[in-house]
Design an enzyme around this catalytic site. Structure first.
Site, PDB file in Angstrom:
ATOM      1  N   HIS A  61       0.873  -1.168   0.000  1.00 49.73           N
ATOM      2  CA  HIS A  61       0.000   0.000   0.000  1.00 49.73           C
ATOM      3  C   HIS A  61       0.914   1.223   0.000  1.00 49.73           C
ATOM      4  O   HIS A  61       1.929   1.232   0.691  1.00 49.73           O
ATOM      5  CB  HIS A  61      -0.866  -0.047   1.267  1.00 49.73           C
ATOM      6  CG  HIS A  61      -2.008   0.907   1.265  1.00 49.73           C
ATOM      7  ND1 HIS A  61      -1.849   2.251   1.446  1.00 49.73           N
ATOM      8  CD2 HIS A  61      -3.340   0.713   1.101  1.00 49.73           C
ATOM      9  CE1 HIS A  61      -3.038   2.837   1.398  1.00 49.73           C
ATOM     10  NE2 HIS A  61      -3.955   1.914   1.179  1.00 49.73           N
ATOM     11  N   ARG A 121      -6.153  10.715   0.173  1.00 47.63           N
ATOM     12  CA  ARG A 121      -5.890  11.242  -1.173  1.00 47.63           C
ATOM     13  C   ARG A 121      -7.192  11.487  -1.912  1.00 47.63           C
ATOM     14  O   ARG A 121      -7.326  12.433  -2.670  1.00 47.63           O
ATOM     15  CB  ARG A 121      -4.983  10.275  -1.940  1.00 47.63           C
ATOM     16  CG  ARG A 121      -3.544  10.408  -1.467  1.00 47.63           C
ATOM     17  CD  ARG A 121      -2.597   9.481  -2.180  1.00 47.63           C
ATOM     18  NE  ARG A 121      -2.711   8.118  -1.718  1.00 47.63           N
ATOM     19  CZ  ARG A 121      -3.153   7.107  -2.440  1.00 47.63           C
ATOM     20  NH1 ARG A 121      -3.525   7.294  -3.694  1.00 47.63           N
ATOM     21  NH2 ARG A 121      -3.228   5.897  -1.937  1.00 47.63           N
TER      22      ARG A 121
END
Ligand SMILES: Cc1cc2nc3c(=O)[nH]c(=O)nc-3n(C[C@H](O)[C@H](O)[C@H](O)COP(=O)(O)OP(=O)(O)OC[C@H]3O[C@@H](n4cnc5c(N)ncnc54)[C@H](O)[C@@H]3O)c2cc1C
Length: 583
Positions: free
Chosen positions: A241, A261
């Protein structure tokens, strides 16, 4: 050879399930609902299995939000994103059965988010064409685990949270139980069973930064299976990740959700540059997970990272109320763990080992391993994700194949005319524990060796690999393995945790070796596997890699999808990722 320890306790059951995460519990429920005797054991509390960390959701083509969605689209999305290494039979079975898996969870009382009219809500997850992810806030795993634990209790499933399994008991090529010890008082345990379901998780905790917590995902499933005579598959395929926490050290790797994000978080290096403009100028921070992980890795490796080895993820340009409302869990995580207010300061992040796409080889439809009566399921099994797992597919894999292995194990148990036992196999398992406890003279204890191994894997088998690095990793691993053979294990009045750590380490060493060997053999870049010395995908390597201790890595052909799914894959456009969660 010594006899089995005199204080060993014996239990017998039709089916033994090792693991009380989503996969193990779903299997146990299937067995209990169909009237079979089952014992479900774990080395950690059932309400705190790794599954509780799952946040974003669980997939099924229910079409509650996008009625045009079908199981065929779900299968096609999964195969396309797996870089052609997923087993199409596993994928198609999963996609077809996923809606029934959600029905099961609702029947057990899982409270998923719903629309005002009562329909189950479904949201977008990365690379899914339609909204097909059910969720319970960002606590989906916890909600599913709660429902499964409750249902298992209602059915009276016999469960133990304190039984560490050290070895599967095998006679010829047939399993007949497992050997282990009680984590509290060290009592040896022999569980005799017609069938065993291995649902013991993955191996991502063998990297320094890992989204798994201490003592979980240490590679136990892989070691237990390999020692029993099973093959492992695609062990090099590990999903990193892009954003894990860096500090404090004890929380290193803890996931920083992609929602940061999604909400507008910006990645910068220490020169203040918004570096995603160079890697993916169109999608920037909403690019795919593998691209962002590679970008973060490159910035750090090329010296534009922070002193602690991270890049900066900043959300402080949003107003405080928005952050508190949209990212409450992240706000709390950074305040609790790092004393950092993310509404004012950037987060320091780096790639973190997140998911084992490889694992124990299983036959597609039944999830039987190479050993009769032994099944593997959940993150410890392999076949569904190929070189890139789609967010939301692992929880549903646990539920769909949990039910299937439960039914298969019951069928196997009912088909037996005679049960096998093998005193030599039990004695060997007892010897292994006794020998570990007798080891003296080494300078090391399990914990520092675990750390050394995690450092080694991060240095030599992280986001980007190379032949030189992988060979250096194997050489370092030999040194650590030799130290494991002499390390001191000293259980004390507080319990047998030290013995558990020692066995965790043995699992991690085996899983590390399989990962390094397979990563060396995969001389290409594909999905989550990046080779700096082989930067392109090699069509000749559209193959699965098979591993057994001491044998050369072998190759297995990937079968073709059905014509129905192949038709959907042809001319398929790339699915947009902007605004879609990827966990
Ligand atoms: C932060 C995070 C977020 C995630 N979010 C999502 C998401 O939104 N959607 C999704 O689909 N997936 C998600 N995942 C992945 C998903 O959570 C896991 O893949 C899944 O929960 C694995 O379940 P499991 O039952 O296979 O294993 P686990 O839940 O890991 O359970 C393993 C069990 O085996 C037992 N065990 C292990 N070794 C031994 C031994 N030697 N003896 C006895 N018992 C043993 C353990 O005690 C435990 O009970 C996420 C993962 C993380 C880390």
């Amino acid at each position: 050879m010594t006899q089995s320890a005199p204080d060993a306790r014996r239990t017998a059951t039709n089916v033994l399930v090792i693991g009380t995460g989503a996969a193990g519990l779903r299997a146990a429920i299937e067995l209990a609902e169909t009237g079979n005797q089952v014992l479900c054991v774990a080395k950690r509390r059932r309400d705190d299995a790794h599954t509780v960390l799952a946040a974003g959701g669980i997939n099924a083509a229910l079409g509650t939000m996008d009625p045009e969605d079908t199981w065929q689209f779900h299968a096609a999305d999964t195969i396309a994103e797996a870089y052609h290494l997923a087993d199409p039979k596993v994928v198609e079975l999963l996609a077809r059965e996923a809606p029934a898996a959600i029905d099961d969870l609702v029947r057990y009382g899982a409270e998923f988010a719903r629309e005002e009219d009562g329909r189950l809500s479904q949201r977008y997850f990365g690379a899914h064409r339609f909204r097909r992810t059910c969720f319970a806030g960002d606590y989906t795993g916890r909600e599913i685990q709660r429902a499964l634990v409750r249902r298992a209790a209602e059915l009276g499933v016999q469960m133990r949270d304190d039984l560490y399994v050290t070895r599967l008991l095998v006679s010829g090529a047939r399993v007949f139980g497992a050997y282990g010890f009680d984590v509290d008082d060290g009592t040896r345990q022999i569980v005799l069973a017609d069938a065993v379901i291995l649902a013991a998780g993955g191996h991502t905790r063998i990297w320094r930064r890992s989204s798994s917590r201490r003592d979980e995902n240490t590679g136990d499933a892989m070691r237990l299976a390999a020692d029993a005579g099973c093959r492992l598959r695609d062990m090099e395929l590990v999903q990193f990740h892009p954003t894990g926490m860096i500090s404090p050290e004890e929380a290193a790797g803890t996931l920083v959700t992609e929602a940061v994000r999604g909400e507008g978080g910006i990645l910068r290096n220490t020169d203040g540059e918004r570096f995603m403009e160079r890697y993916d100028p169109e999608r920037l921070e909403l690019s795919t997970r593998d691209r962002i992980a590679l970008a973060n890795y490159t910035e750090i490796a090329e010296g534009r990272g922070t002193e602690a080895g991270g890049v900066l993820l900043d959300i402080s340009h949003l107003d405080r109320e928005t952050v508190l409302e949209r990212l409450p869990r992240m706000y709390r995580q950074f305040v609790d763990l790092a004393m950092l207010d993310i509404t004012h300061n950037p987060m320091e992040v780096a790639p973190t080992a997140h998911y084992s796409m490889g694992g124990v080889w299983v036959e597609a439809e039944t999830h039987q391993t190479d050993i009769e009566g032994l099944y593997a399921v959940g993150e410890g099994a392999t076949g569904l994700h190929g070189a890139n797992r789609l967010g939301g597919n692992s929880l549903v894999e646990c539920i769909v194949f949990g039910r299937i292995v439960g039914a298969e194990a019951a069928r196997w148990s009912a088909s037996l005319d005679v049960t096998v036992r093998d005193r030599a196999a039990i004695a060997a398992a007892a010897d292994e524990v006794a020998e570990l406890l007798d080891q003296r003279g080494g300078e090391e204890f399990p914990r520092p060796l675990q750390r050394a191994l995690r450092d080694l894997m991060s240095e030599h088998a992280g986001v980007v690999r190379s032949e030189t690095g992988l060979n250096a990793g194997l050489a370092g691993l030999d040194t650590i393995a030799a130290q494991v053979d002499t390390m001191e294990v000293r259980p004390d009045i507080a319990g047998f945790d030290d013995l558990a750590h020692a066995f965790d380490l043995k699992g991690s060493v085996l899983a590390a070796r399989a990962t390094l060997d397979c990563a060396l053999e995969r001389r290409e870049t594909r999905g989550a596997h990046n080779r700096s010395d082989f930067p392109d995908q090699d069509p000749d390597l559209t193959m699965n890699l098979l591993w057994r201790p001491g044998e050369p890595v072998a190759r297995e052909t990937v079968s073709e999808p059905s014509s129905e799914i192949s038709a959907l894959l042809e001319g398929r456009d790339e699915v947009p990722v902007a605004g879609r969660l990827l966990e």
